[in-house]
Design a protein around this motif. Structure first.
Motif, PDB file in Angstrom:
ATOM      1  N   VAL A   3       0.843  -1.195   0.000  1.00  0.00           N
ATOM      2  CA  VAL A   3       0.000   0.000   0.000  1.00  0.00           C
ATOM      3  C   VAL A   3       0.880   1.247   0.000  1.00  0.00           C
ATOM      4  CG1 VAL A   3      -1.815   1.286   1.203  1.00  0.00           C
ATOM      5  CG2 VAL A   3      -1.768  -1.214   1.343  1.00  0.00           C
ATOM      6  N   VAL A   4       0.554   2.188  -0.862  1.00  0.00           N
ATOM      7  CA  VAL A   4       1.138   3.527  -0.805  1.00  0.00           C
ATOM      8  C   VAL A   4       0.119   4.407  -0.087  1.00  0.00           C
ATOM      9  CG1 VAL A   4       1.867   5.536  -2.144  1.00  0.00           C
ATOM     10  CG2 VAL A   4       2.522   3.238  -2.898  1.00  0.00           C
ATOM     11  N   SER A  60      -0.327   9.615  10.587  1.00  0.00           N
ATOM     12  CA  SER A  60      -0.497   8.938   9.290  1.00  0.00           C
ATOM     13  C   SER A  60      -1.914   9.078   8.745  1.00  0.00           C
ATOM     14  CB  SER A  60      -0.128   7.447   9.410  1.00  0.00           C
ATOM     15  OG  SER A  60       1.201   7.294   9.854  1.00  0.00           O
ATOM     16  N   ALA A  61      -2.492  10.258   8.915  1.00  0.00           N
ATOM     17  CA  ALA A  61      -3.869  10.495   8.475  1.00  0.00           C
ATOM     18  C   ALA A  61      -3.898  11.296   7.178  1.00  0.00           C
ATOM     19  CB  ALA A  61      -4.652  11.233   9.554  1.00  0.00           C
ATOM     20  N   ALA A  62      -4.895  11.005   6.347  1.00  0.00           N
ATOM     21  CA  ALA A  62      -5.105  11.763   5.117  1.00  0.00           C
ATOM     22  C   ALA A  62      -5.850  13.056   5.407  1.00  0.00           C
ATOM     23  CB  ALA A  62      -5.885  10.934   4.101  1.00  0.00           C
ATOM     24  N   VAL A  63      -6.747  13.000   6.367  1.00  0.00           N
ATOM     25  CA  VAL A  63      -7.500  14.173   6.804  1.00  0.00           C
ATOM     26  C   VAL A  63      -8.171  13.824   8.129  1.00  0.00           C
ATOM     27  CG1 VAL A  63      -9.610  13.511   5.552  1.00  0.00           C
ATOM     28  CG2 VAL A  63      -9.203  15.920   6.092  1.00  0.00           C
ATOM     29  N   GLY A  64      -8.172  14.757   9.061  1.00  0.00           N
ATOM     30  CA  GLY A  64      -8.792  14.483  10.356  1.00  0.00           C
ATOM     31  C   GLY A  64      -8.211  13.235  10.992  1.00  0.00           C
ATOM     32  N   TRP A  65      -9.115  12.293  11.296  1.00  0.00           N
ATOM     33  CA  TRP A  65      -8.706  11.013  11.882  1.00  0.00           C
ATOM     34  C   TRP A  65      -8.942   9.870  10.908  1.00  0.00           C
ATOM     35  CZ3 TRP A  65      -5.773  11.398  16.028  1.00  0.00           C
ATOM     36  CH2 TRP A  65      -5.899  12.535  16.843  1.00  0.00           C
ATOM     37  N   LEU A  66      -8.887  10.157   9.612  1.00  0.00           N
ATOM     38  CA  LEU A  66      -9.099   9.149   8.577  1.00  0.00           C
ATOM     39  C   LEU A  66      -7.801   8.839   7.839  1.00  0.00           C
ATOM     40  CD1 LEU A  66     -12.434  10.445   6.988  1.00  0.00           C
ATOM     41  CD2 LEU A  66     -12.166   8.543   8.601  1.00  0.00           C
ATOM     42  N   TYR A  67      -7.600   7.583   7.550  1.00  0.00           N
ATOM     43  CA  TYR A  67      -6.435   7.100   6.785  1.00  0.00           C
ATOM     44  C   TYR A  67      -6.913   6.659   5.402  1.00  0.00           C
ATOM     45  CZ  TYR A  67      -3.287   3.397   5.104  1.00  0.00           C
ATOM     46  OH  TYR A  67      -2.491   2.594   4.323  1.00  0.00           O
ATOM     47  N   THR A  68      -6.062   6.848   4.395  1.00  0.00           N
ATOM     48  CA  THR A  68      -6.346   6.260   3.090  1.00  0.00           C
ATOM     49  C   THR A  68      -5.045   5.891   2.393  1.00  0.00           C
ATOM     50  OG1 THR A  68      -7.757   6.445   1.130  1.00  0.00           O
ATOM     51  CG2 THR A  68      -6.364   8.332   1.605  1.00  0.00           C
ATOM     52  N   GLY A  69      -5.129   4.919   1.500  1.00  0.00           N
ATOM     53  CA  GLY A  69      -3.963   4.468   0.747  1.00  0.00           C
ATOM     54  C   GLY A  69      -4.408   3.769  -0.520  1.00  0.00           C
ATOM     55  N   ASP A  89      -7.888   2.083  -0.209  1.00  0.00           N
ATOM     56  CA  ASP A  89      -8.251   1.672   1.141  1.00  0.00           C
ATOM     57  C   ASP A  89      -8.673   2.894   1.940  1.00  0.00           C
ATOM     58  OD1 ASP A  89      -7.508  -1.009   0.748  1.00  0.00           O
ATOM     59  OD2 ASP A  89      -5.444  -0.628   1.371  1.00  0.00           O
ATOM     60  N   GLY A  90      -9.630   2.724   2.814  1.00  0.00           N
ATOM     61  CA  GLY A  90      -9.991   3.771   3.759  1.00  0.00           C
ATOM     62  C   GLY A  90     -10.174   3.144   5.129  1.00  0.00           C
ATOM     63  N   LEU A  91      -9.537   3.689   6.133  1.00  0.00           N
ATOM     64  CA  LEU A  91      -9.647   3.149   7.484  1.00  0.00           C
ATOM     65  C   LEU A  91      -9.738   4.261   8.516  1.00  0.00           C
ATOM     66  CD1 LEU A  91      -7.343   1.124   5.886  1.00  0.00           C
ATOM     67  CD2 LEU A  91      -7.862  -0.193   7.940  1.00  0.00           C
ATOM     68  N   ASP A  92     -10.248   3.905   9.681  1.00  0.00           N
ATOM     69  CA  ASP A  92     -10.312   4.843  10.796  1.00  0.00           C
ATOM     70  C   ASP A  92      -9.174   4.595  11.787  1.00  0.00           C
ATOM     71  OD1 ASP A  92     -11.088   2.444  11.851  1.00  0.00           O
ATOM     72  OD2 ASP A  92     -13.039   3.111  12.576  1.00  0.00           O
ATOM     73  N   ILE A  93      -8.057   4.063  11.293  1.00  0.00           N
ATOM     74  CA  ILE A  93      -6.913   3.749  12.153  1.00  0.00           C
ATOM     75  C   ILE A  93      -6.508   4.928  13.040  1.00  0.00           C
ATOM     76  CG2 ILE A  93      -4.429   3.289  12.125  1.00  0.00           C
ATOM     77  CD1 ILE A  93      -4.869   1.314   9.891  1.00  0.00           C
ATOM     78  N   PRO A  94      -6.351   6.149  12.491  1.00  0.00           N
ATOM     79  CA  PRO A  94      -5.945   7.251  13.377  1.00  0.00           C
ATOM     80  C   PRO A  94      -6.926   7.485  14.526  1.00  0.00           C
ATOM     81  CG  PRO A  94      -5.643   7.862  11.078  1.00  0.00           C
ATOM     82  CD  PRO A  94      -6.421   6.579  11.080  1.00  0.00           C
ATOM     83  N   HIS A 141     -19.105  22.108   6.820  1.00  0.00           N
ATOM     84  CA  HIS A 141     -19.745  21.336   7.876  1.00  0.00           C
ATOM     85  C   HIS A 141     -18.677  20.578   8.648  1.00  0.00           C
ATOM     86  CE1 HIS A 141     -19.070  18.047   5.075  1.00  0.00           C
ATOM     87  NE2 HIS A 141     -19.775  18.697   4.169  1.00  0.00           N
ATOM     88  N   THR A 142     -19.039  20.119   9.809  1.00  0.00           N
ATOM     89  CA  THR A 142     -18.134  19.276  10.567  1.00  0.00           C
ATOM     90  C   THR A 142     -18.099  17.889   9.933  1.00  0.00           C
ATOM     91  OG1 THR A 142     -20.008  18.970  12.080  1.00  0.00           O
ATOM     92  CG2 THR A 142     -18.265  20.464  12.787  1.00  0.00           C
ATOM     93  N   GLY A 143     -17.005  17.199  10.125  1.00  0.00           N
ATOM     94  CA  GLY A 143     -16.795  15.898   9.502  1.00  0.00           C
ATOM     95  C   GLY A 143     -15.720  15.984   8.436  1.00  0.00           C
ATOM     96  N   SER A 144     -14.817  15.012   8.429  1.00  0.00           N
ATOM     97  CA  SER A 144     -13.730  14.965   7.456  1.00  0.00           C
ATOM     98  C   SER A 144     -14.102  14.046   6.304  1.00  0.00           C
ATOM     99  CB  SER A 144     -12.445  14.458   8.128  1.00  0.00           C
ATOM    100  OG  SER A 144     -12.066  15.305   9.198  1.00  0.00           O
ATOM    101  N   PHE A 145     -13.699  14.417   5.083  1.00  0.00           N
ATOM    102  CA  PHE A 145     -14.075  13.671   3.885  1.00  0.00           C
ATOM    103  C   PHE A 145     -12.863  13.390   3.002  1.00  0.00           C
ATOM    104  CE2 PHE A 145     -18.155  14.839   5.283  1.00  0.00           C
ATOM    105  CZ  PHE A 145     -19.130  14.178   4.532  1.00  0.00           C
ATOM    106  N   VAL A 146     -12.819  12.163   2.466  1.00  0.00           N
ATOM    107  CA  VAL A 146     -11.848  11.784   1.440  1.00  0.00           C
ATOM    108  C   VAL A 146     -12.639  11.430   0.186  1.00  0.00           C
ATOM    109  CG1 VAL A 146     -10.033  10.174   0.745  1.00  0.00           C
ATOM    110  CG2 VAL A 146     -10.198  10.909   3.135  1.00  0.00           C
ATOM    111  N   TYR A 147     -12.301  12.044  -0.935  1.00  0.00           N
ATOM    112  CA  TYR A 147     -13.004  11.848  -2.201  1.00  0.00           C
ATOM    113  C   TYR A 147     -12.126  11.118  -3.213  1.00  0.00           C
ATOM    114  CZ  TYR A 147     -16.575  15.352  -0.907  1.00  0.00           C
ATOM    115  OH  TYR A 147     -17.602  16.047  -0.305  1.00  0.00           O
TER     116      TYR A 147
END
Length: 370
Positions: free
Chosen positions: A82-83, A94-103, A172-177, A288-294
């Motif tokens: 995974v990159v 290691s988060a993409a945004v907020g507390w969300l991870y993606t790779g 991949d999308g995870l809530d690891i953070p 709005h509140t809430g983090s998003f990965v598109y």
């Protein structure tokens, strides 16, 4: 009635330092304590505040490096190739945004990852390839491009590509953070290969019928029993909805992936949506509140996030931090565009933290810069 957002007013901390106070603070510090008024204005901001910044990851720049990872390391050594995509302001977690991870993960024909599980929830959005599959708690599911797949927390799961398939790449999308921040994560490896407990594609073939639920259903898990949301049914549903619905001013024709038994989010900590931006769509701005990965699943366009323009096309990935002004635009006057996204709204909503604000200046659109 809202009060002006100035800290120089009654109700905000505005204590001026003195030698006596500074000595007092040092004495508190030796005891592992502190005076609230020295940090109150920072930890209680007037509005939600994100430490993340908007970012765009171009697939054409990353794809060859994703593929190269499959040449440099094996699944047996790496576990998963995974990159991961990291926000410039969230590298510490290691988060993409907020507390969300993606790779972006790659698997070659005939390869598979070992079965494992963790408290973090995970999801996949298939980007390219043929013959890919996942096994979730003994349920083997075949994957196609633009399918959305969930692997809920604590479920045994593994991924692979059939020997006769083509190299598969997915997001991949995870809530690891988030789970790590709560100090609740764990990890386990399955001893051997999972035995299949149901026919192939049992989950999507059982629960994927529009508005249809088995009458003898005994599902008692807190997440969706539908592990795969097929693009071949999702995209036509968007087109049908477009025929009879006025596009949302901010998001066009938007649909939430949902648990067919409850109508709620697919998992406890992460939700996901798919939206169609009609030909020539020019979205209005809001935050709005809430983090998003598109991820752009189809077409091309751009988003303006906190006044900066980000141009995207198919397979590009970008993020919108919590409480960031954003608007989406379809660049084509002849083709629609589709955006997949995942978010932390299940957490935000369940804790009563959701709020939204509409951009009212300039006809509802931001002035952008590149």
């Amino acid at each position: 009635m809202e009060t002006p957002q100035s800290d120089d007013q009654y109700g905000r901390a505005r204590v001026e330092d003195t030698p006596e106070l500074e000595a007092y603070y040092k004495e508190l510090e030796t005891l592992g304590a502190g005076a609230l008024w020295t940090v109150a204005n920072d930890i209680e901001p007037w509005e939600p505040r994100s430490s993340s910044i908007p970012m765009l990851w171009k697939y054409e720049d990353l794809r060859h490096l994703v593929l190269k990872s499959s040449e440099l390391v094996t699944p047996e050594k790496a576990g998963r190739r995974v990159v991961y995509l990291v926000n410039d302001k969230r590298k510490d977690v290691s988060a993409a945004v907020g507390w969300l991870y993606t790779g972006i993960q790659v698997t070659r024909p005939g390869e598979f990852t070992s079965a494992h599980r963790h408290k973090a929830s995970a999801l996949r959005f298939i980007m390219e390839g043929e013959g890919g599959y996942t096994v979730v708690d003994g349920n083997k599911i075949m994957l196609e491009v633009n399918d959305f797949v969930i692997t809920p927390n604590s479920t045994w799961h593994e991924h692979g590509v059939e020997a006769g398939g083509k190299t598969c790449i997915w997001q991949d999308g995870l809530d690891i953070p988030l789970v790590n921040a709560l100090e609740a994560n764990d990890y386990a490896v399955y001893d051997g290969t999972q035995p299949l407990t149901a026919p192939i594609n049992h989950s999507p073939m059982t629960y994927g019928g529009t508005g249809l639920i088995p009458p003898d259903n005994e599902w008692n898990k807190p997440y969706s029993p539908l592990f795969k949301y097929s693009w071949k049914t999702v995209y036509p549903a968007l087109l049908e909805a477009e025929k009879v619905n006025k596009p949302n001013a901010f998001d066009g024709i938007i649909m939430q992936y949902s648990n067919p038994l409850t109508g709620g989010h697919v998992m406890q900590t992460m939700g996901a949506s798919i939206q169609l931006l009609p030909k020539g769509f020019k979205g209005k701005a809001h935050k709005h509140t809430g983090s998003f990965v598109y991820q752009c699943a189809k077409g091309k366009g751009y988003s303006i996030i906190n006044g900066k323009r980000f141009d995207w096309k198919e397979r590009d990935i970008f993020c919108v931090p919590s409480w960031a002004w954003h608007e989406h635009h379809n660049l084509s006057d002849t083709e629609d565009a589709c955006l997949f996204s995942f978010n932390d709204l299940p957490v935000i909503e369940s804790l009563g933290l959701y709020q939204e604000k509409v951009f009212e200046e300039n006809g509802g659109n931001q002035t952008s810069r590149r």
